[in-house]
Scaffold this motif. Structure first.
Motif, PDB file in Angstrom:
ATOM      1  N   UNK A 187       0.828  -1.217   0.000  1.00  0.00           N
ATOM      2  CA  UNK A 187       0.000   0.000   0.000  1.00  0.00           C
ATOM      3  C   UNK A 187       0.862   1.268   0.000  1.00  0.00           C
ATOM      4  N   UNK A 188       2.163   1.130   0.171  1.00  0.00           N
ATOM      5  CA  UNK A 188       3.014   2.327   0.270  1.00  0.00           C
ATOM      6  C   UNK A 188       3.458   2.843  -1.099  1.00  0.00           C
ATOM      7  N   UNK A 189       3.465   4.162  -1.231  1.00  0.00           N
ATOM      8  CA  UNK A 189       4.009   4.783  -2.445  1.00  0.00           C
ATOM      9  C   UNK A 189       5.539   4.805  -2.343  1.00  0.00           C
ATOM     10  N   UNK A 190       6.180   5.132  -3.458  1.00  0.00           N
ATOM     11  CA  UNK A 190       7.645   5.252  -3.461  1.00  0.00           C
ATOM     12  C   UNK A 190       8.090   6.310  -2.442  1.00  0.00           C
ATOM     13  N   UNK A 191       7.339   7.410  -2.397  1.00  0.00           N
ATOM     14  CA  UNK A 191       7.689   8.494  -1.477  1.00  0.00           C
ATOM     15  C   UNK A 191       7.620   7.998  -0.023  1.00  0.00           C
ATOM     16  N   UNK A 192       6.581   7.204   0.274  1.00  0.00           N
ATOM     17  CA  UNK A 192       6.438   6.683   1.638  1.00  0.00           C
ATOM     18  C   UNK A 192       7.546   5.668   1.959  1.00  0.00           C
ATOM     19  N   UNK A 193       7.920   4.854   0.978  1.00  0.00           N
ATOM     20  CA  UNK A 193       9.025   3.915   1.209  1.00  0.00           C
ATOM     21  C   UNK A 193      10.316   4.678   1.511  1.00  0.00           C
ATOM     22  N   UNK A 194      10.529   5.778   0.773  1.00  0.00           N
ATOM     23  CA  UNK A 194      11.747   6.573   1.001  1.00  0.00           C
ATOM     24  C   UNK A 194      11.715   7.166   2.405  1.00  0.00           C
ATOM     25  N   UNK A 195      10.539   7.681   2.820  1.00  0.00           N
ATOM     26  CA  UNK A 195      10.421   8.275   4.160  1.00  0.00           C
ATOM     27  C   UNK A 195      10.664   7.209   5.222  1.00  0.00           C
ATOM     28  N   UNK A 196      10.070   6.019   5.019  1.00  0.00           N
ATOM     29  CA  UNK A 196      10.238   4.925   5.988  1.00  0.00           C
ATOM     30  C   UNK A 196      11.712   4.514   6.082  1.00  0.00           C
ATOM     31  N   UNK A 197      12.368   4.411   4.930  1.00  0.00           N
ATOM     32  CA  UNK A 197      13.773   3.982   4.962  1.00  0.00           C
ATOM     33  C   UNK A 197      14.634   5.033   5.668  1.00  0.00           C
ATOM     34  N   UNK A 198      14.329   6.312   5.470  1.00  0.00           N
ATOM     35  CA  UNK A 198      15.108   7.351   6.157  1.00  0.00           C
ATOM     36  C   UNK A 198      14.893   7.285   7.676  1.00  0.00           C
ATOM     37  N   UNK A 199      13.638   7.056   8.091  1.00  0.00           N
ATOM     38  CA  UNK A 199      13.345   6.970   9.526  1.00  0.00           C
ATOM     39  C   UNK A 199      14.011   5.744  10.151  1.00  0.00           C
TER      40      UNK A 199
END
Ligand code: SAM
Length: 289
Positions: A269-281
């Motif tokens: 369900x995650x967008x690319x932008x959300x995956x990037x945010x999750x990986x940074x966190x």
């Protein structure tokens, strides 16, 4: 030189050389001039372009490319095709044929030597047994590319193009969309090839971004996270990432919470932008813990 897009001309060449198709090399040659024109049009080739063609076969698309490009470098793995290519492309002085496995070729060197390091265009009717590794190695190695215009299996083209919430969405969609803007430019039925493949095909153009559309502090970590999320597609991210990458469940849940997402969130369900945010966190969390 006879147009190899016309089936009779392809048959004549195959007979002249007693050519035997090699299934292991994914050999399905194009025999439709309209499809060939469409691919070359979609690639927007100009007389200033250096084009890399992967798998020229008997040189059918190479002829079309050589008519429009400044220069074509064609990489073919099958040794039996090299004398045929020398014959079918003898009218062109702007084509270089390399008898190599594309997975072992230093494409960066071709760019430096043939195009002074400026981005080149890749055009191919790809062998389907190796589509994803070829595309991913071109993208991940950060070779200077302008675009990649390729014939692939229809399902693979769909996977490259879709977003979250569809069954085709996965690691390939996210990886491709991190590096490029994908567009399906044609659907091609199996009767446009000789021999006919058992699947339908599509032409997809990937226009390479000069800057990625999202910011990931660690690209490798982002892609490891994406792969782990889709390896266990039915699992929540908290479970999938703790099993796949050893990240504590609580840490994943906390990161999701910071992003305003529930603990039960699944990767699909995650967008690319959300995956990037999750990986940074998560990366930040790892550095602290
Ligand atoms: N371009 C031709 C056409 O459109 O008619 C042939 C396309 S056919 C689908 C794929 C071609 O890729 C074959 O000629 C095959 O021998 C070649 N090939 C397969 N694996 C390869 C590899 N690893 N490196 C380079 N060429 C490869």
């Amino acid at each position: 030189m006879a147009d190899l897009g016309i089936p009779q001309n392809t048959i004549a060449v195959l007979q002249k050389y007693n050519f035997v198709f090699q299934k292991k090399f994914g050999q399905n040659f194009l025999i439709d001039p309209h499809v060939l024109e469409k691919i070359v049009d979609a690639a927007r080739i100009t007389d200033d372009d250096c084009v890399l063609e992967i798998g020229p076969g008997i040189g059918t698309m190479t002829q079309y490319l050589a008519e429009r490009a400044r220069e074509v470098v064609a990489v073919e793995i099958d040794r039996a095709l090299i004398p045929i290519l020398r014959d079918t492309l003898s009218a062109y002085d702007n084509v270089t044929i390399l008898n190599e496995d594309i997975m072992k070729v230093d494409v960066g060197q071709i760019v430096r030597e043939r195009n002074q390091g400026r981005p080149i265009k890749v055009v191919a009717n790809l062998p389907y047994y190796i589509t994803t590794p070829i595309v991913m190695s071109l993208l991940e190695n950060h070779v200077p590319l302008h675009s990649i215009t390729i014939m692939v299996q229809k399902e693979v083209a769909d996977r490259m193009q879709v977003g979250p919430g569809t069954k085709d969405y996965g690691a390939l969609s996210l990886a491709v969309q991190y590096y490029a803007r994908p567009e399906i430019v044609a659907h091609v039925p199996s009767n446009c090839f000789m021999p006919r493949p058992g699947v339908d095909s599509a032409v997809v153009r990937l226009t390479i971004y000069q800057e990625p559309p999202v910011r990931a502090q660690d690209e490798k970590y982002l892609f490891a996270l994406i792969r782990a999320s889709f390896n266990q597609r039915r699992k929540t991210l908290a479970n999938g990432l703790s099993n796949g990458m050893g990240i504590p469940r609580e840490q994943v849940t906390a990161a999701l919470q910071e992003m305003g997402l529930p603990a039960t969130t699944r990767g699909e369900t995650l967008t690319l932008k959300q995956f990037a945010a999750l990986s940074n966190l998560l990366k930040r969390g790892n550095a602290i813990s």
